[in-house]
Scaffold this motif. Structure first.
Motif, PDB file in Angstrom:
ATOM      1  N   VAL A  12      14.836   9.256 -28.762  1.00 25.34           N
ATOM      2  CA  VAL A  12      15.990   9.503 -27.808  1.00 25.34           C
ATOM      3  C   VAL A  12      15.560   9.002 -26.392  1.00 25.34           C
ATOM      4  O   VAL A  12      15.945   8.381 -25.568  1.00 25.34           O
ATOM      5  CB  VAL A  12      16.807  10.905 -27.945  1.00 25.34           C
ATOM      6  CG1 VAL A  12      17.814  10.914 -26.738  1.00 25.34           C
ATOM      7  CG2 VAL A  12      17.304  11.145 -29.223  1.00 25.34           C
ATOM      8  N   VAL A  13      14.364   9.808 -25.973  1.00 31.33           N
ATOM      9  CA  VAL A  13      13.789   9.536 -24.588  1.00 31.33           C
ATOM     10  C   VAL A  13      13.678   8.168 -24.344  1.00 31.33           C
ATOM     11  O   VAL A  13      13.746   7.435 -23.411  1.00 31.33           O
ATOM     12  CB  VAL A  13      12.545  10.577 -24.372  1.00 31.33           C
ATOM     13  CG1 VAL A  13      11.949  10.143 -22.911  1.00 31.33           C
ATOM     14  CG2 VAL A  13      13.130  11.953 -24.176  1.00 31.33           C
ATOM     15  N   LYS A  14      13.040   7.454 -25.168  1.00 32.16           N
ATOM     16  CA  LYS A  14      12.506   6.149 -25.363  1.00 32.16           C
ATOM     17  C   LYS A  14      13.661   5.144 -25.243  1.00 32.16           C
ATOM     18  O   LYS A  14      13.779   4.236 -24.260  1.00 32.16           O
ATOM     19  CB  LYS A  14      11.804   5.863 -26.382  1.00 32.16           C
ATOM     20  CG  LYS A  14      11.164   4.401 -26.296  1.00 32.16           C
ATOM     21  CD  LYS A  14      10.416   4.033 -27.551  1.00 32.16           C
ATOM     22  CE  LYS A  14       9.709   2.601 -27.611  1.00 32.16           C
ATOM     23  NZ  LYS A  14       9.011   2.102 -28.827  1.00 32.16           N
ATOM     24  N   ARG A  15      14.555   5.559 -25.865  1.00 27.68           N
ATOM     25  CA  ARG A  15      15.948   4.753 -25.789  1.00 27.68           C
ATOM     26  C   ARG A  15      16.803   4.862 -24.493  1.00 27.68           C
ATOM     27  O   ARG A  15      17.187   3.928 -23.829  1.00 27.68           O
ATOM     28  CB  ARG A  15      16.922   5.221 -27.082  1.00 27.68           C
ATOM     29  CG  ARG A  15      16.415   4.508 -28.168  1.00 27.68           C
ATOM     30  CD  ARG A  15      17.365   4.876 -29.502  1.00 27.68           C
ATOM     31  NE  ARG A  15      16.691   4.258 -30.595  1.00 27.68           N
ATOM     32  CZ  ARG A  15      17.516   4.468 -31.837  1.00 27.68           C
ATOM     33  NH1 ARG A  15      18.601   4.764 -31.800  1.00 27.68           N
ATOM     34  NH2 ARG A  15      16.907   4.032 -32.999  1.00 27.68           N
ATOM     35  N   ALA A  16      16.630   6.047 -23.899  1.00 27.66           N
ATOM     36  CA  ALA A  16      17.390   6.317 -22.568  1.00 27.66           C
ATOM     37  C   ALA A  16      16.595   5.644 -21.726  1.00 27.66           C
ATOM     38  O   ALA A  16      17.215   5.138 -20.674  1.00 27.66           O
ATOM     39  CB  ALA A  16      17.486   7.849 -22.488  1.00 27.66           C
ATOM     40  N   ASN A  17      15.280   5.812 -21.448  1.00 26.97           N
ATOM     41  CA  ASN A  17      14.449   5.093 -20.438  1.00 26.97           C
ATOM     42  C   ASN A  17      14.872   3.515 -20.741  1.00 26.97           C
ATOM     43  O   ASN A  17      14.957   2.857 -19.436  1.00 26.97           O
ATOM     44  CB  ASN A  17      13.034   5.207 -20.736  1.00 26.97           C
ATOM     45  CG  ASN A  17      12.606   6.759 -20.149  1.00 26.97           C
ATOM     46  OD1 ASN A  17      13.364   7.285 -19.363  1.00 26.97           O
ATOM     47  ND2 ASN A  17      11.573   7.140 -20.816  1.00 26.97           N
ATOM     48  N   CYS A  18      14.988   3.014 -21.717  1.00 31.14           N
ATOM     49  CA  CYS A  18      15.185   1.382 -21.979  1.00 31.14           C
ATOM     50  C   CYS A  18      16.588   1.247 -21.377  1.00 31.14           C
ATOM     51  O   CYS A  18      16.655   0.097 -20.580  1.00 31.14           O
ATOM     52  CB  CYS A  18      14.982   1.147 -23.450  1.00 31.14           C
ATOM     53  SG  CYS A  18      13.274   1.044 -23.816  1.00 31.14           S
ATOM     54  N   ALA A  19      17.359   2.050 -21.617  1.00 39.42           N
ATOM     55  CA  ALA A  19      18.814   1.824 -21.164  1.00 39.42           C
ATOM     56  C   ALA A  19      18.914   1.750 -19.657  1.00 39.42           C
ATOM     57  O   ALA A  19      19.532   0.910 -19.085  1.00 39.42           O
ATOM     58  CB  ALA A  19      19.746   2.830 -21.758  1.00 39.42           C
ATOM     59  N   VAL A  20      18.238   2.570 -19.073  1.00 45.28           N
ATOM     60  CA  VAL A  20      18.246   2.799 -17.582  1.00 45.28           C
ATOM     61  C   VAL A  20      17.424   1.532 -17.012  1.00 45.28           C
ATOM     62  O   VAL A  20      17.910   0.842 -16.025  1.00 45.28           O
ATOM     63  CB  VAL A  20      17.437   4.043 -17.005  1.00 45.28           C
ATOM     64  CG1 VAL A  20      17.217   3.932 -15.734  1.00 45.28           C
ATOM     65  CG2 VAL A  20      18.191   5.288 -17.484  1.00 45.28           C
ATOM     66  N   LYS A  21      16.255   1.201 -17.610  1.00 47.23           N
ATOM     67  CA  LYS A  21      15.597  -0.056 -17.014  1.00 47.23           C
ATOM     68  C   LYS A  21      16.640  -1.228 -17.198  1.00 47.23           C
ATOM     69  O   LYS A  21      16.546  -2.180 -16.401  1.00 47.23           O
ATOM     70  CB  LYS A  21      14.397  -0.248 -18.205  1.00 47.23           C
ATOM     71  CG  LYS A  21      13.543  -1.355 -17.620  1.00 47.23           C
ATOM     72  CD  LYS A  21      12.463  -1.592 -18.478  1.00 47.23           C
ATOM     73  CE  LYS A  21      11.345  -0.585 -18.277  1.00 47.23           C
ATOM     74  NZ  LYS A  21      10.158  -0.757 -18.991  1.00 47.23           N
TER      75      LYS A  21
END
Length: 70
Positions: A12-21
């Protein structure tokens, strides 16, 4: 009920960071300013697509809320 497959917290954290990037890259490509909070100066800054940084406002901190409302 069958077993449900949930994703882990790390995913979940990895996907959220990718979405922000991706969102930040899109704003840079569209030449839209990005607003960030600078912890060192405790201010909100506007960052342009060319890297220019303009301070928008500083943090307002004058005691407790109940003291300010008097």
């Amino acid at each position: 009920m069958g077993q449900q497959n949930y994703i882990s917290d790390e995913q979940v954290v990895k996907r959220a960071n990718c979405a922000v990037k991706i969102a930040l890259e899109k704003k840079r490509a569209m030449d839209v300013p990005i607003f960030t909070y600078d912890r060192a100066t405790q201010s909100i800054c506007e960052v342009g697509s060319d890297g220019t940084k303009i301070q928008v406002c500083r943090r307002y901190n004058h005691g407790r809320y109940s003291e300010r409302c008097k």
